[in-house]
Design an enzyme around this catalytic site. Structure first.
Site, PDB file in Angstrom:
ATOM      1  N   GLU A  37     101.007  61.701  63.424  1.00 40.63           N
ATOM      2  CA  GLU A  37     100.204  60.713  62.707  1.00 40.63           C
ATOM      3  C   GLU A  37     100.596  60.667  61.233  1.00 40.63           C
ATOM      4  OE1 GLU A  37      99.121  63.079  64.733  1.00 40.63           O
ATOM      5  OE2 GLU A  37      97.217  62.584  65.687  1.00 40.63           O
ATOM      6  N   GLY A  92      95.381  75.779  59.063  1.00 44.69           N
ATOM      7  CA  GLY A  92      95.170  74.377  58.673  1.00 44.69           C
ATOM      8  C   GLY A  92      93.723  74.099  58.292  1.00 44.69           C
ATOM      9  N   ARG A  93      92.771  74.584  59.096  1.00 41.35           N
ATOM     10  CA  ARG A  93      91.358  74.278  58.828  1.00 41.35           C
ATOM     11  C   ARG A  93      90.776  75.148  57.721  1.00 41.35           C
ATOM     12  NH1 ARG A  93      92.485  75.898  63.826  1.00 41.35           N
ATOM     13  NH2 ARG A  93      91.682  77.859  64.658  1.00 41.35           N
ATOM     14  N   GLU A 149      87.360  74.022  66.566  1.00 45.76           N
ATOM     15  CA  GLU A 149      88.775  74.358  66.759  1.00 45.76           C
ATOM     16  C   GLU A 149      88.956  75.883  66.717  1.00 45.76           C
ATOM     17  OE1 GLU A 149      92.376  71.626  65.625  1.00 45.76           O
ATOM     18  OE2 GLU A 149      92.173  73.050  63.993  1.00 45.76           O
ATOM     19  N   HIS A 195      65.925  58.506  61.279  1.00 42.95           N
ATOM     20  CA  HIS A 195      65.721  57.170  61.858  1.00 42.95           C
ATOM     21  C   HIS A 195      66.718  56.913  62.971  1.00 42.95           C
ATOM     22  CE1 HIS A 195      62.871  56.316  58.648  1.00 42.95           C
ATOM     23  NE2 HIS A 195      63.685  57.061  57.907  1.00 42.95           N
ATOM     24  N   LYS A 255      98.534  66.452  72.914  1.00 41.20           N
ATOM     25  CA  LYS A 255      99.624  65.967  72.042  1.00 41.20           C
ATOM     26  C   LYS A 255     100.867  65.711  72.877  1.00 41.20           C
ATOM     27  CE  LYS A 255      98.991  68.531  67.715  1.00 41.20           C
ATOM     28  NZ  LYS A 255      99.543  69.588  66.888  1.00 41.20           N
TER      29      LYS A 255
HETATM   30  O1  F6P Z   1      96.385  69.439  66.031  1.00 43.28           O
HETATM   31  C1  F6P Z   1      95.570  70.303  65.360  1.00 43.28           C
HETATM   32  C2  F6P Z   1      96.142  70.669  64.020  1.00 43.28           C
HETATM   33  O2  F6P Z   1      97.194  71.548  64.181  1.00 43.28           O
HETATM   34  C3  F6P Z   1      95.087  71.236  63.096  1.00 43.28           C
HETATM   35  O3  F6P Z   1      94.862  72.579  63.309  1.00 43.28           O
HETATM   36  C4  F6P Z   1      95.652  70.917  61.762  1.00 43.28           C
HETATM   37  O4  F6P Z   1      94.704  71.037  60.746  1.00 43.28           O
HETATM   38  C5  F6P Z   1      96.122  69.508  62.007  1.00 43.28           C
HETATM   39  O5  F6P Z   1      96.631  69.532  63.330  1.00 43.28           O
HETATM   40  C6  F6P Z   1      97.163  68.991  61.054  1.00 43.28           C
HETATM   41  O6  F6P Z   1      98.306  69.774  61.055  1.00 43.28           O
HETATM   42  P1  F6P Z   1      99.350  69.700  59.883  1.00 43.28           P
HETATM   43  O7  F6P Z   1      98.665  70.094  58.635  1.00 43.28           O
HETATM   44  O8  F6P Z   1     100.430  70.665  60.264  1.00 43.28           O
HETATM   45  O9  F6P Z   1      99.855  68.290  59.808  1.00 43.28           O
END
Ligand code: F6P
Length: 531
Positions: A216, A272-273, A358, A389, A500
């Site tokens: 993406e 990532g998170r 996650e 509401h 994916k």
């Molecule tokens: O698909 C899940 C994931 O790997 C998440 O853990 C991560 O935050 C997100 O995709 C984005 O990944 P990246 O920062 O590598 O683009």
């Protein structure tokens, strides 16, 4: 001491909690208040400027004691120490989990392949400072010599949710003339509409991706490159000052064409998170300034220290985690709601969905065995009073048990006394009504409120960068505690891989339609027939 062959269900505390969940099933929260005179004092906690009241829970002192015993009988405390020390506790990916180091002043972090982690963190943070200062003071210029007015953060998941939440939550401190936009979805309508409102000469694009491989993000980045070429004839804009990469994969960013000095790195051991504290947080530093970004880190640090040192019965993340375990594993709750009474925290539920679901949406133990007890709850919510509401009907009179976290800032300098009094009054009114309920008037059973609906109330003195940092770290550690007690790896996310891969297969040119399941084939057929 590490408990070998640990399973939470084998501990004495787990068995005691099972017994208590039956024995105390009919005791209501209001009855607990009647019998425990010091309940509020016992069941409230302060950490920095965060105050937690957890007395409105279906938890007697016996239950609380056994929940604490459960934490003690688990590997939680060894696991916590292992995380802060940099042991590779993300076992399936053989990585350390050191996002907390990004906000620490510790000098004794173990080095990594001969390189000092402390030095690395300092340099990376300094890079964030330099770039954010330049963008903010106008000295970072685009290809035609103009200062930046708009920053587009292209990233998804952790490379989007944390920075977007922080920029929204801390909008009180926003730069007056720089707007930050977040593009995550591959839905073209999103990026094309955003770009249509921007001037490429004054736009800076931050490609935020830990892996620098995410479909993406790369497609959105490509669309942006085309936009620069079409609008101002700037070919290969990725090599210009209009592009910055925020990544743990500098090799891919370099290969993409981003100049080395415009690659803001962070380490592999930042999940990532958990990455908003790293250079992924550039958009935050641009929005609120590096000084306030540092205050956010300091607030998180304060919560780290609290988590590491507060006694277990005074430890906010531990208590929140144990309450969640009680509802999930012993009282059958499937979900938990987060309801901030603060519109600037409207993205908190979405952020927590990734952080929690996650991390703890797992069904395999650390030893690779299948799990036979519930793990991560479904997290959902939205702000109050809006939710009142919408879905509060179900909370008050529905059949499901939904423990709630109410969150609010005691003071809000962007609001006024009248609004803030009504806002906070609503929150307190709701949590009290949910707990106390009300009998039905004669012949009007539809007006019966059973009550006994549990909630936590978390108050911040104000929504400052520091308190925001502490709030996020609180939830990070809550998720960690639950994962430790459930004996799962909270730091991988293999669950997202299959979908994916399947999507990539479906998008591939060699797709063999005869191999598709019947439903997917039908959907493909339908799509191809729409004129
Ligand atoms: O698909 C899940 C994931 O790997 C998440 O853990 C991560 O935050 C997100 O995709 C984005 O990944 P990246 O920062 O590598 O683009």
């Amino acid at each position: 001491m590490t408990v070998t062959n640990y399973s939470p269900t084998d501990t004495p505390a787990w068995r005691n909690l099972e017994t208590l969940s039956q024995a105390e099933a009919d005791i209501t929260i209001t009855q607990l208040f009647d019998t425990e005179t010091d309940r509020v004092e016992r069941m409230s906690l302060q950490a920095g400027e965060l105050f937690l009241d957890y007395s409105k829970n279906r938890v007697s002192q016996n239950v609380l004691q056994q929940l604490i015993a459960l934490a003690n009988e688990s590997n939680l405390f060894n696991h916590r120490d292992a995380m802060f020390c940099g042991d590779p506790i993300n076992s399936t990916e053989k990585r350390a989990v050191l996002h907390a180091a990004l906000r620490s002043e510790r000098a004794d972090l173990p080095s990594e392949q001969g390189q000092s982690r402390n030095e690395m963190i300092k340099q990376q943070l300094e890079h964030v400072r330099q770039v954010s200062d330049k963008v903010r003071d106008g000295s970072w210029q685009g290809s035609t010599g103009k200062s930046i007015t708009d920053v587009v953060n292209i990233g998804i998941g952790g490379s989007d949710l944390g920075p977007k939440l922080a920029c929204t939550a801390l909008s009180e401190f926003s730069h007056p003339s720089i707007n930050v936009h977040f593009i995550a979805n591959v839905d073209g309508a999103e990026i094309l509409t955003t770009l249509a409102s921007l001037d490429p000469e004054t736009t800076l694009v931050a490609i935020a991706s830990k892996t620098f491989t995410t479909q993406e993000t790369l497609l959105n980045a490509k669309t942006t490159l085309n936009w620069f070429a079409e609008k101002i004839g700037l070919k290969n804009a990725q090599t210009s000052t209009h592009f910055i990469a925020l990544t743990a994969n500098p090799t891919n960013a370099l290969a993409y064409g981003i100049p080395e000095s415009q690659i803001l790195e962070f380490a592999e051991w930042v999940g990532g998170r958990y990455s908003l504290w790293s250079s992924i947080g550039l958009s935050i530093a641009i929005t609120i300034g590096f000084q306030r970004f540092s205050e956010m880190l300091a607030g998180a640090r304060e919560m780290d220290l609290h988590f590491q040192s507060a006694p277990i019965d005074q430890n906010m993340p531990v208590i929140l985690a144990l309450l969640g375990i009680w509802y999930s594993n012993f009282l059958g709750a499937q979900s938990t709601a987060v309801i901030p009474y603060c519109e600037r925290l409207k993205l908190l539920p979405a952020y927590l969905q990734q952080l929690d679901m996650e991390s703890n949406g797992k069904a395999t133990t650390l030893e690779g065995k299948p799990i036979n007890y519930n793990t991560g709850a479904i997290v959902w919510g939205q702000t109050g009073t809006n939710g009142q509401h919408a879905f509060f009907q179900l909370l008050h009179q529905g059949t499901r048990l939904v423990p709630i976290d109410f969150i609010a800032a005691v003071k809000d300098s962007l609001s006024n006394d009248e609004h803030h009094r009504v806002l906070i009054g609503n929150m307190l009114g709701q949590s009290s009504a949910l707990m106390r309920g009300q009998p039905a008037p004669k012949d009007q059973p539809h007006k019966h409120y059973t009550g006994n609906k549990p909630s936590n109330t978390l108050l911040m003195d104000s929504l400052s960068p520091k308190n925001f940092g502490a709030l996020i770290a609180l939830y990070e550690h809550k998720v960690f505690v639950q994962g430790s007690i459930w004996n799962i790896n909270s730091f991988d996310q293999w669950g997202v891989e299959l979908g994916k891969n399947m999507a990539n297969e479906l998008l591939g040119s060699n797709l063999d339609h005869s191999q598709l399941d019947a439903s997917t084939k039908k959907l493909f057929d339908h799509i191809s027939k729409v004129p």
